[in-house]
Scaffold this motif. Sequence first.
Motif, PDB file in Angstrom:
ATOM      1  N   LYS A  58       0.798  -1.223   0.000  1.00 17.97           N
ATOM      2  CA  LYS A  58       0.000   0.000   0.000  1.00 17.97           C
ATOM      3  C   LYS A  58       0.832   1.275   0.000  1.00 17.97           C
ATOM      4  O   LYS A  58       1.890   1.348   0.610  1.00 17.97           O
ATOM      5  N   GLY A  60       1.170   4.647   1.573  1.00 21.83           N
ATOM      6  CA  GLY A  60       0.733   5.261   2.824  1.00 21.83           C
ATOM      7  C   GLY A  60       1.209   6.691   2.838  1.00 21.83           C
ATOM      8  O   GLY A  60       0.751   7.524   2.066  1.00 21.83           O
ATOM      9  N   CYS A  61       2.197   6.948   3.649  1.00 24.95           N
ATOM     10  CA  CYS A  61       2.709   8.310   3.806  1.00 24.95           C
ATOM     11  C   CYS A  61       3.721   8.692   2.733  1.00 24.95           C
ATOM     12  O   CYS A  61       3.940   9.863   2.481  1.00 24.95           O
ATOM     13  N   CYS A  66       4.942   5.227   8.094  1.00 25.86           N
ATOM     14  CA  CYS A  66       3.740   4.477   8.478  1.00 25.86           C
ATOM     15  C   CYS A  66       3.878   2.961   8.370  1.00 25.86           C
ATOM     16  O   CYS A  66       3.134   2.233   9.013  1.00 25.86           O
ATOM     17  N   ALA A  68       3.039   1.016   5.883  1.00 30.89           N
ATOM     18  CA  ALA A  68       2.046   0.369   5.017  1.00 30.89           C
ATOM     19  C   ALA A  68       2.676  -0.274   3.790  1.00 30.89           C
ATOM     20  O   ALA A  68       2.121  -1.212   3.221  1.00 30.89           O
ATOM     21  N   CYS A  69       3.846   0.204   3.387  1.00 29.65           N
ATOM     22  CA  CYS A  69       4.488  -0.277   2.161  1.00 29.65           C
ATOM     23  C   CYS A  69       5.578  -1.322   2.417  1.00 29.65           C
ATOM     24  O   CYS A  69       6.338  -1.649   1.511  1.00 29.65           O
ATOM     25  N   TYR A 122      -5.941  -1.629   5.661  1.00 31.97           N
ATOM     26  CA  TYR A 122      -4.961  -0.886   4.879  1.00 31.97           C
ATOM     27  C   TYR A 122      -3.531  -1.121   5.365  1.00 31.97           C
ATOM     28  O   TYR A 122      -2.621  -1.297   4.563  1.00 31.97           O
ATOM     29  N   CYS A 123      -3.336  -1.172   6.661  1.00 35.80           N
ATOM     30  CA  CYS A 123      -1.997  -1.366   7.215  1.00 35.80           C
ATOM     31  C   CYS A 123      -1.581  -2.832   7.254  1.00 35.80           C
ATOM     32  O   CYS A 123      -0.405  -3.152   7.428  1.00 35.80           O
ATOM     33  N   ASN A 153       5.071   0.254  12.155  1.00 34.26           N
ATOM     34  CA  ASN A 153       3.820   0.055  11.417  1.00 34.26           C
ATOM     35  C   ASN A 153       2.683   0.738  12.176  1.00 34.26           C
ATOM     36  O   ASN A 153       2.379   0.353  13.301  1.00 34.26           O
ATOM     37  N   CYS A 155      -1.266   1.710  12.748  1.00 37.06           N
ATOM     38  CA  CYS A 155      -2.630   1.254  12.515  1.00 37.06           C
ATOM     39  C   CYS A 155      -3.554   2.224  13.225  1.00 37.06           C
ATOM     40  O   CYS A 155      -3.406   2.455  14.427  1.00 37.06           O
TER      41      CYS A 155
END
Length: 180
Positions: A58, A60-61, A66, A68-69, A122-123, A153, A155
């Motif tokens: 994903k 994210g920031c 964050c 997410a990636c 998402y996270c 990470n 959330c």
Amino acid sequence: MTPRSPMKTKRRSSAVGASDTRAHVAFRVNGEDAEVSFAPYKTLLEVLREDLGLMGTKHGCELGECGACAVLVDGEPVLSCLVLGLECGGREVVTVEGIDENGRLHPLQEAFADLGAAQCGYCTPGILMTAKALLDRERMPDRERIKEAISGNLCRCTGYQQIFEAIEEAARRLEHESHR
């Protein structure tokens, strides 16, 4: 008519020049050889999503804050928004799409589903990849190690309790499978 600022003009002209050059990189993604051509300024995140169609990782920031990636590169968790695709030539990249085992969910994925550790989700891919790297190194980490491992990470939906419990449960399941 107002004049363009020099910065806008400069950015446009450098973008045009950059798009004329393509990088060609060969690496392994989720256990399969991949050869990809892309603009050399693209991050691994962009290459995975835009050029390889792997949408599990994903955006994210895009600042590395964050998680997410998160993906695995040579078994280590990295934030794909901070790594250039060029840096991955000859390396092994694993995304959330690649952690299943012969079409069966990875024990982490099963535990997250069973214990409700994913809410909006998402996270979740980034957390799963970071947790997988931890469990690949340490079979039965304690709660403090889990907290430390996923501290990068973020959330917004859970209070992390279910995430910690799901990682602990996955560790138990992996341990049980190794004794079969």
